[in-house]
Design an enzyme around this catalytic site. Structure first.
Site, PDB file in Angstrom:
ATOM      1  N   ARG A   1       0.835  -1.194   0.000  1.00  0.00           N
ATOM      2  CA  ARG A   1       0.000   0.000   0.000  1.00  0.00           C
ATOM      3  C   ARG A   1       0.875   1.251   0.000  1.00  0.00           C
ATOM      4  NH1 ARG A   1      -1.944   0.729   4.367  1.00  0.00           N
ATOM      5  NH2 ARG A   1      -1.355  -1.148   5.497  1.00  0.00           N
TER       6      ARG A   1
ATOM      7  N   TYR B   1      -1.148  -3.435  -6.970  1.00  0.00           N
ATOM      8  CA  TYR B   1      -1.055  -4.165  -5.703  1.00  0.00           C
ATOM      9  C   TYR B   1      -2.415  -4.189  -4.988  1.00  0.00           C
ATOM     10  CZ  TYR B   1      -0.358  -5.252  -0.859  1.00  0.00           C
ATOM     11  OH  TYR B   1      -0.517  -5.816   0.381  1.00  0.00           O
TER      12      TYR B   1
ATOM     13  N   LYS C   1      -9.749  -2.311   1.569  1.00  0.00           N
ATOM     14  CA  LYS C   1      -9.447  -1.203   2.480  1.00  0.00           C
ATOM     15  C   LYS C   1     -10.176   0.083   2.057  1.00  0.00           C
ATOM     16  CE  LYS C   1      -6.091  -3.722   4.511  1.00  0.00           C
ATOM     17  NZ  LYS C   1      -6.164  -4.349   5.822  1.00  0.00           N
TER      18      LYS C   1
ATOM     19  N   HIS D   1     -10.771  -2.386  11.341  1.00  0.00           N
ATOM     20  CA  HIS D   1      -9.706  -3.249  10.802  1.00  0.00           C
ATOM     21  C   HIS D   1      -9.515  -4.429  11.752  1.00  0.00           C
ATOM     22  CE1 HIS D   1      -5.256  -3.292   9.201  1.00  0.00           C
ATOM     23  NE2 HIS D   1      -6.036  -4.099   8.513  1.00  0.00           N
TER      24      HIS D   1
ATOM     25  N   SER E   1      -1.644  -3.823   9.858  1.00  0.00           N
ATOM     26  CA  SER E   1      -1.297  -4.742   8.781  1.00  0.00           C
ATOM     27  C   SER E   1       0.005  -5.476   9.102  1.00  0.00           C
ATOM     28  CB  SER E   1      -1.133  -3.978   7.469  1.00  0.00           C
ATOM     29  OG  SER E   1      -2.398  -3.505   7.064  1.00  0.00           O
TER      30      SER E   1
ATOM     31  N   CYS F   1       0.465  -7.699  11.437  1.00  0.00           N
ATOM     32  CA  CYS F   1       0.688  -7.864  12.869  1.00  0.00           C
ATOM     33  C   CYS F   1      -0.136  -9.000  13.468  1.00  0.00           C
ATOM     34  CB  CYS F   1       0.411  -6.564  13.601  1.00  0.00           C
ATOM     35  SG  CYS F   1       1.616  -5.282  13.193  1.00  0.00           S
TER      36      CYS F   1
ATOM     37  N   ASP G   1      -9.805  -9.704   8.546  1.00  0.00           N
ATOM     38  CA  ASP G   1      -9.251  -8.374   8.276  1.00  0.00           C
ATOM     39  C   ASP G   1     -10.208  -7.223   8.594  1.00  0.00           C
ATOM     40  OD1 ASP G   1      -6.918  -6.962   7.321  1.00  0.00           O
ATOM     41  OD2 ASP G   1      -8.055  -6.414   5.542  1.00  0.00           O
TER      42      ASP G   1
ATOM     43  N   ARG H   1       1.826 -12.240  -0.835  1.00  0.00           N
ATOM     44  CA  ARG H   1       0.476 -12.553  -0.368  1.00  0.00           C
ATOM     45  C   ARG H   1      -0.108 -13.803  -1.014  1.00  0.00           C
ATOM     46  NH1 ARG H   1      -1.892  -8.830   3.557  1.00  0.00           N
ATOM     47  NH2 ARG H   1      -0.240  -7.287   3.777  1.00  0.00           N
TER      48      ARG H   1
HETATM   49  P1  GDP Z   1      -2.264  -9.450   9.338  1.00  0.00           P
HETATM   50  O1  GDP Z   1      -1.704  -8.690   8.181  1.00  0.00           O
HETATM   51  O2  GDP Z   1      -2.608  -8.565  10.501  1.00  0.00           O
HETATM   52  O3  GDP Z   1      -3.383 -10.351   8.950  1.00  0.00           O
HETATM   53  O4  GDP Z   1      -1.072 -10.369   9.894  1.00  0.00           O
HETATM   54  P2  GDP Z   1      -0.759 -11.929   9.642  1.00  0.00           P
HETATM   55  O5  GDP Z   1      -1.610 -12.816  10.503  1.00  0.00           O
HETATM   56  O6  GDP Z   1      -0.756 -12.206   8.196  1.00  0.00           O
HETATM   57  O7  GDP Z   1       0.716 -11.997  10.220  1.00  0.00           O
HETATM   58  C1  GDP Z   1       1.733 -11.142   9.751  1.00  0.00           C
HETATM   59  C2  GDP Z   1       3.085 -11.716  10.085  1.00  0.00           C
HETATM   60  O8  GDP Z   1       3.216 -11.841  11.505  1.00  0.00           O
HETATM   61  C3  GDP Z   1       3.296 -13.104   9.512  1.00  0.00           C
HETATM   62  O9  GDP Z   1       4.619 -13.210   9.073  1.00  0.00           O
HETATM   63  C4  GDP Z   1       3.033 -14.008  10.690  1.00  0.00           C
HETATM   64  O10 GDP Z   1       3.744 -15.226  10.594  1.00  0.00           O
HETATM   65  C5  GDP Z   1       3.502 -13.168  11.867  1.00  0.00           C
HETATM   66  N1  GDP Z   1       2.764 -13.497  13.107  1.00  0.00           N
HETATM   67  C6  GDP Z   1       1.424 -13.652  13.244  1.00  0.00           C
HETATM   68  N2  GDP Z   1       1.094 -13.996  14.510  1.00  0.00           N
HETATM   69  C7  GDP Z   1       2.271 -14.056  15.198  1.00  0.00           C
HETATM   70  C8  GDP Z   1       2.597 -14.365  16.556  1.00  0.00           C
HETATM   71  O11 GDP Z   1       1.751 -14.660  17.398  1.00  0.00           O
HETATM   72  N3  GDP Z   1       3.920 -14.298  16.894  1.00  0.00           N
HETATM   73  C9  GDP Z   1       4.888 -13.972  15.974  1.00  0.00           C
HETATM   74  N4  GDP Z   1       6.150 -13.943  16.386  1.00  0.00           N
HETATM   75  N5  GDP Z   1       4.606 -13.692  14.694  1.00  0.00           N
HETATM   76  C10 GDP Z   1       3.324 -13.728  14.300  1.00  0.00           C
HETATM   77  P1  PGA Z   2      -3.407  -6.790   5.979  1.00  0.00           P
HETATM   78  O1  PGA Z   2      -4.038  -6.117   4.671  1.00  0.00           O
HETATM   79  O2  PGA Z   2      -1.908  -6.709   5.932  1.00  0.00           O
HETATM   80  O3  PGA Z   2      -3.991  -5.974   7.090  1.00  0.00           O
HETATM   81  O4  PGA Z   2      -3.871  -8.217   5.977  1.00  0.00           O
HETATM   82  C1  PGA Z   2      -3.575  -5.915   3.423  1.00  0.00           C
HETATM   83  C2  PGA Z   2      -2.861  -4.619   3.133  1.00  0.00           C
HETATM   84  O5  PGA Z   2      -2.435  -3.949   4.073  1.00  0.00           O
HETATM   85  O6  PGA Z   2      -2.732  -4.277   1.959  1.00  0.00           O
HETATM   86 MN    MN Z   3      -4.297 -10.395   7.048  1.00  0.00          MN
END
Ligand code: GDP
Ligand code: PGA
Ligand code: MN
Length: 611
Positions: A82, A221, A230, A250, A272, A274, A297, A389
């Site tokens: 983004r 993207y 979003k 979010h 994002s 996290c 999300d 992704r």
């Molecule tokens: P989103 O973008 O908020 O949906 O985040 P994701 O669930 O896709 O996670 C983003 C990154 O953080 C990925 O590389 C995950 O493997 C990592 N991650 C997610 N949960 C945890 C956790 O509990 N501990 C750690 N150390 N990393 C995590």
């Molecule tokens: P996410 O969303 O990382 O919160 O899953 C996609 C994005 O930021 O483009």
């Molecule tokens: Mn996600």
């Protein structure tokens, strides 16, 4: 310019919605595509578009044995995330965009972008994608129509939204919809060869909150181009929520069932990259506890007749961060992608036609990396972009909850805010009440990630994990949150979700994560539920209620007592150091900041013994 050459596909549109057909014609006249295609969402259409993109080199078909009906895409190296610097909230009054958004007057932005769009689809197909965010059976289905010159976007929209002929039919002759215009901004001259990932150096992601329109230019993207996500479901929907008394957030949504068969629904807002997608599909490590997924999300939350806050996931697919996703960390995501029907972007390709990324264990001896280059374990840099992704239908998630299609949504018992913080923030803290919880959200901080262009690892305030997504003035947004807890908009102030702050990312002195995370996060969910039921102990600290080491279920957890103490620790000095940062953050909002938040800060200062 006003008399266009005949554009095939413009005559005999498959709808009598005259405002829509007029808009489609107007866009076609401006952007001058070679043809117009109304997307019907059929399997045949998916086959045709994927075949075309395989032929043009945008997609590579994966080996059916591993990932049936799935494809590998590589973006231009400049178009991987983004672009917050290029994202605008074009409200009529600049004050309505607030101090956290880029702003330009709507007329000026439209003038600038109209010139960019002029002829921008030359030599390309213009796709018209009718879609609906949330169930079509909703009382007021939330329609949108995206016009795009990218087949990759059309395919991704088919995964991420309910789209196609059935949506267009449901819209009838005059349904209200959000017009969402997208162009990659790379017109093709007669005989000019296309690139695998067309995009433009000039990018604008613009939102017009009053007229509820989205104009996106220059990027392919997902976060910039899949405009139902979003752009609509957070930025535009947050404005709708402000005006109509609901919340567009979010947040993931999950269903948690205890060994005693008690069901609770939890929503969680993390910035994002996290951990939303991971927590949404978590496989608990504690026996007898079950998690089912509702969303990973976005959550739209409004009050039900009983005064409780109900959440719906407006999306239809998962757009997950690939690196780190593995059988150990997120087995349910692995099961979902193994069913196929997915697009993978900027991951690595194995020699036998499967995908690979960092975090999947031992790397194969040879890969094709996200740049399309040979990669071996000795190569410099990762094989996959950190923001690569997977894009997969949510129905393929093996633990999707039955309530997913219910337009009423699910009643939320707890809201978690969280982010990436190497220090200061304990594993979990419960707020005293709604206002204190809103303070948690308003002061949320997190290290920046690869999900947005810019420096990674810098701590910034990211209120409610919505910093890049609040479609209006942040101070008004905080006020809206506070009002929601006071019985406004049909809510019952005694039935509001409890609010918690979590941090899976605290590190030790060597920079190692203190908490094992992933499946083990279920232990925190259990504590949260037990707090709701008054069954778990907590220490009252200056910042809120933190678990006693005994109250957290650590049975079978591989974590020494010192690390557990460290992950739960509230270091008063670290918290004192936060105070001036919060002060500075709040001052950004000037007089508009609700007094309740200043009062919360003052109370915290008093508890920390800060002048
Ligand atoms: P989103 O973008 O908020 O949906 O985040 P994701 O669930 O896709 O996670 C983003 C990154 O953080 C990925 O590389 C995950 O493997 C990592 N991650 C997610 N949960 C945890 C956790 O509990 N501990 C750690 N150390 N990393 C995590
Ligand atoms: P996410 O969303 O990382 O919160 O899953 C996609 C994005 O930021 O483009
Ligand atoms: Mn996600």
């Amino acid at each position: 310019m006003s008399v266009p050459v005949m554009v095939p596909g413009l005559e005999n549109p498959p709808t009598n919605h005259s405002r829509l057909t007029a808009w489609v014609r107007e866009v076609a006249e401006l952007t001058t595509p070679e043809r117009v295609v109304w997307c019907d969402g059929s399997d045949e259409e998916w086959r045709r578009l994927t075949d075309e993109l395989v032929a043009s080199g945008t997609l590579v078909r994966l080996n059916d044995e591993y990932k049936p009906n799935s494809f590998w895409a590589r973006t231009d190296p400049s178009d991987v995330a983004r672009v917050e610097e290029r994202t605008y909230i074009c409200s009529v009054d600049e004050a309505d965009a607030g101090p956290t958004n880029n702003w330009m007057a709507p007329a000026e932005m439209k003038q600038t972008m109209t010139e960019l769009y002029r002829g921008s689809m030359r030599g390309r197909t213009m796709y018209v994608i009718p879609f609906c965010m949330g169930p079509l059976t909703a009382e007021n289905p939330m329609y949108g129509v995206e016009i795009t010159d990218s087949a990759y976007v059309a395919l991704s929209m088919r995964i991420m939204t309910r789209m196609g002929s059935h949506v267009l039919d449901a819209m009838g002759d005059d349904a209200v919809y959000v017009p969402a215009l997208h162009s990659v901004g790379a017109p093709l001259d007669e005989g000019q060869a296309d690139t695998a990932w067309p995009c433009s150096e000039t990018k604008y992601i613009s939102h017009f909150p009053e007229s509820r329109e989205i104009w996106s230019f220059g990027s392919g993207y997902g976060g910039n181009s899949l405009l139902g996500k979003k752009c609509y479901s957070l930025r535009i929907a947050s404005v709708m929520g402000r005006d109509e008394g609901w919340l567009a957030e979010h947040m993931l949504i999950l269903k948690l069932t205890s060994p005693r068969d008690e069901v609770r629904y939890i929503a969680a807002a993390f910035p994002s990259a996290c951990g939303k997608t991971n927590l949404a599909m978590v496989e608990p490590t504690i026996p007898g506890w079950k998690v089912e997924t509702l969303g990973d999300d976005i959550a739209w939350m409004r009050f039900g007749e009983d005064g409780r806050l109900y959440a719906v996931n407006p999306e239809y697919g998962l757009f997950g961060v690939a690196p780190g996703t593995d059988w150990k960390t997120n087995p349910n995501a692995m099961r979902a992608i193994d069913k196929g029907n997915s697009l993978f972007t900027n991951v690595a390709l194995t020699d036998d036609g499967d995908i690979w990324w960092e975090g999947m264990g031992e790397p194969p001896a040879h890969l094709t990396d996200w740049h399309g280059k040979d990669w071996t374990p000795d190569s410099e840099g990762p094989s996959s972009h950190p923001n690569s992704r997977f894009c997969t239908p949510i129905q393929q998630c093996p633990i999707l909850a039955d309530e997913y299609e219910d337009p009423k949504g699910v009643p939320i018992s707890a809201i978690l805010f969280g982010g990436r913080r190497a220090s200061t923030i304990p594993l979990v803290t419960q707020s005293r009440d709604w206002a204190h919880g809103v303070y948690f959200g308003a002061t949320l901080s997190s290290e920046t990630t690869a999900a947005a262009v810019g420096k990674v690892g810098v701590v910034r305030r990211d209120p409610m994990a919505m910093l890049p997504f609040i479609g209006y003035n942040g101070a008004d947004y905080f006020r809206h949150w506070i009002e929601m807890g006071k019985g406004a908009n049909g809510g019952d102030s005694s039935k509001m979700p409890a609010i918690f702050y979590v941090n899976w990312f605290r590190r030790d002195d060597d920079g190692k994560f203190l908490w094992p995370g992933f499946g083990e996060n279920s232990r925190v969910l259990k504590w949260v539920v037990e707090r709701l039921e008054g069954r778990a102990e907590a220490v009252e600290t200056p910042i809120g209620f933190v678990p006693t080491p005994e109250s957290l279920d650590t049975d079978g957890l591989d974590l020494d007592a010192a690390s557990l103490d460290a992950v739960l620790n509230v270091d008063v000095e670290e918290w004192r150091a936060e105070i001036p940062l919060v002060q500075e953050w709040f001052e950004k909002f000037g007089d508009k900041l609700p007094g309740v938040l200043w009062a919360e800060l003052d109370a915290l200062k008093a508890r920390l013994g800060v002048e």
